[in-house]
Motif scaffolding. Structure first.
Motif, short mmCIF file in Angstrom:
data_model
loop_
_atom_site.label_atom_id
_atom_site.label_comp_id
_atom_site.label_asym_id
_atom_site.label_seq_id
_atom_site.Cartn_x
_atom_site.Cartn_y
_atom_site.Cartn_z
N MET A 1 55.76 27.26 18.13
CA MET A 1 55.56 28.68 18.12
C MET A 1 55.59 29.18 19.56
O MET A 1 55.09 28.53 20.46
N ARG A 2 56.20 30.30 19.75
CA ARG A 2 56.28 30.88 21.08
C ARG A 2 55.53 32.21 21.08
O ARG A 2 55.79 33.07 20.23
N ILE A 3 54.60 32.36 21.99
CA ILE A 3 53.86 33.61 22.14
C ILE A 3 54.16 34.15 23.53
O ILE A 3 54.05 33.42 24.52
N THR A 4 54.55 35.38 23.58
CA THR A 4 54.86 36.01 24.85
C THR A 4 53.75 36.98 25.21
O THR A 4 53.34 37.79 24.37
N ILE A 5 53.27 36.89 26.42
CA ILE A 5 52.24 37.80 26.90
C ILE A 5 52.92 38.78 27.85
O ILE A 5 53.56 38.38 28.82
N GLU A 6 52.78 40.04 27.55
CA GLU A 6 53.34 41.07 28.41
C GLU A 6 52.21 41.61 29.28
O GLU A 6 51.20 42.10 28.77
N ILE A 7 52.38 41.48 30.57
CA ILE A 7 51.35 41.94 31.50
C ILE A 7 51.83 43.25 32.13
O ILE A 7 52.86 43.28 32.81
N GLU A 8 51.07 44.29 31.87
CA GLU A 8 51.42 45.61 32.39
C GLU A 8 50.93 45.76 33.83
O GLU A 8 50.12 44.97 34.31
N THR A 9 51.39 46.78 34.48
CA THR A 9 51.06 47.02 35.89
C THR A 9 49.56 47.07 36.12
O THR A 9 49.05 46.47 37.06
N LYS A 10 48.83 47.77 35.24
CA LYS A 10 47.38 47.87 35.43
C LYS A 10 46.70 46.51 35.26
O LYS A 10 45.70 46.22 35.89
N ASP A 11 47.27 45.67 34.38
CA ASP A 11 46.73 44.33 34.20
C ASP A 11 47.02 43.47 35.42
O ASP A 11 46.18 42.68 35.86
N LEU A 12 48.22 43.60 35.95
CA LEU A 12 48.57 42.87 37.17
C LEU A 12 47.65 43.27 38.32
O LEU A 12 47.31 42.43 39.16
N ALA A 13 47.26 44.53 38.35
CA ALA A 13 46.37 45.00 39.41
C ALA A 13 45.05 44.23 39.39
O ALA A 13 44.50 43.92 40.46
N ARG A 14 44.57 43.88 38.20
CA ARG A 14 43.34 43.09 38.12
C ARG A 14 43.53 41.71 38.74
O ARG A 14 42.67 41.21 39.44
N PHE A 15 44.68 41.11 38.47
CA PHE A 15 44.96 39.80 39.06
C PHE A 15 45.09 39.91 40.58
O PHE A 15 44.57 39.08 41.32
N HIS A 16 45.78 40.94 41.04
CA HIS A 16 45.93 41.12 42.49
C HIS A 16 44.59 41.38 43.15
O HIS A 16 44.34 40.90 44.26
N GLN A 17 43.72 42.14 42.50
CA GLN A 17 42.39 42.39 43.04
C GLN A 17 41.61 41.08 43.15
O GLN A 17 40.95 40.82 44.14
N SER A 18 41.72 40.27 42.15
CA SER A 18 41.04 38.98 42.16
C SER A 18 41.60 38.08 43.26
O SER A 18 40.88 37.28 43.86
#
Length: 170
Positions: A1-18
């Motif tokens: 099974m393949r699950i794709t996670i789409e990371i939006e800009t606001k979600d990426l911002a959380r990772f960049h903040q971290s």
């Protein structure tokens, strides 16, 4: 099974903040301490029970450690900081999702590693090219140690120049 996670800009911002904290630690902490922490995190990570998609990304951590410890490669300082940043994030058990939460604890690490490994792809390709050249050079057995070292240095310098061009283009 393949699950794709789409990371939006606001979600990426959380990772960049971290990542900001990880970058600060990478710049200030002793490199040997960061490497030791990454190795310990690898050794203690619940990889046996982690999903395959997590294990695949975490395998990149070992490549990053090997690259940093390779004296012949001698990764330039700006690239070293990027690699150390990835290792600091991976080593933090209390990152976005605490690592000890079964099944999902390493999910944020896998996502962050995917993002960072993509960013570091030119560095990893250059290092792979260097390792391949070194192996081929060792097989041809240059006449002297000096010739061997000079050949390695020329290849390393050419690959570093390529890295510099790709960093400027980005």
């Amino acid at each position: 099974m393949r699950i794709t996670i789409e990371i939006e800009t606001k979600d990426l911002a959380r990772f960049h903040q971290s990542l900001k904290r990880s970058r600060h630690v990478a710049q200030e902490a002793d490199e040997a301490d960061i490497l030791d922490a990454a190795k310990q995190a690898l050794d203690s990570a619940p990889l046996a029970t982690a999903p395959t998609y997590v294990r695949k990304r975490i395998g990149g951590v070992q490549r990053l450690i090997t690259m940093l410890e390779d004296d012949a490669w001698a990764l330039p300082a700006p690239c070293r900081i990027d690699v150390l940043e990835a290792l600091v994030y991976f080593s933090d058990p209390e990152d976005l999702i605490p690592d000890d939460i079964e099944v999902i604890g390493l999910l944020d690490d896998a996502i962050m590693l995917e993002l960072l490994l993509r960013k570091l792809a030119p560095v990893l390709r250059a290092y792979a090219d260097f390792c391949k050249f070194r192996d081929e050079l060792a097989a041809t057995r240059p006449a002297t140690r000096h010739e061997y070292a000079a050949s390695l240095a020329r290849k390393r310098d050419a690959l570093r120049a390529r890295l510099g061009r790709s960093r400027r283009a980005a």
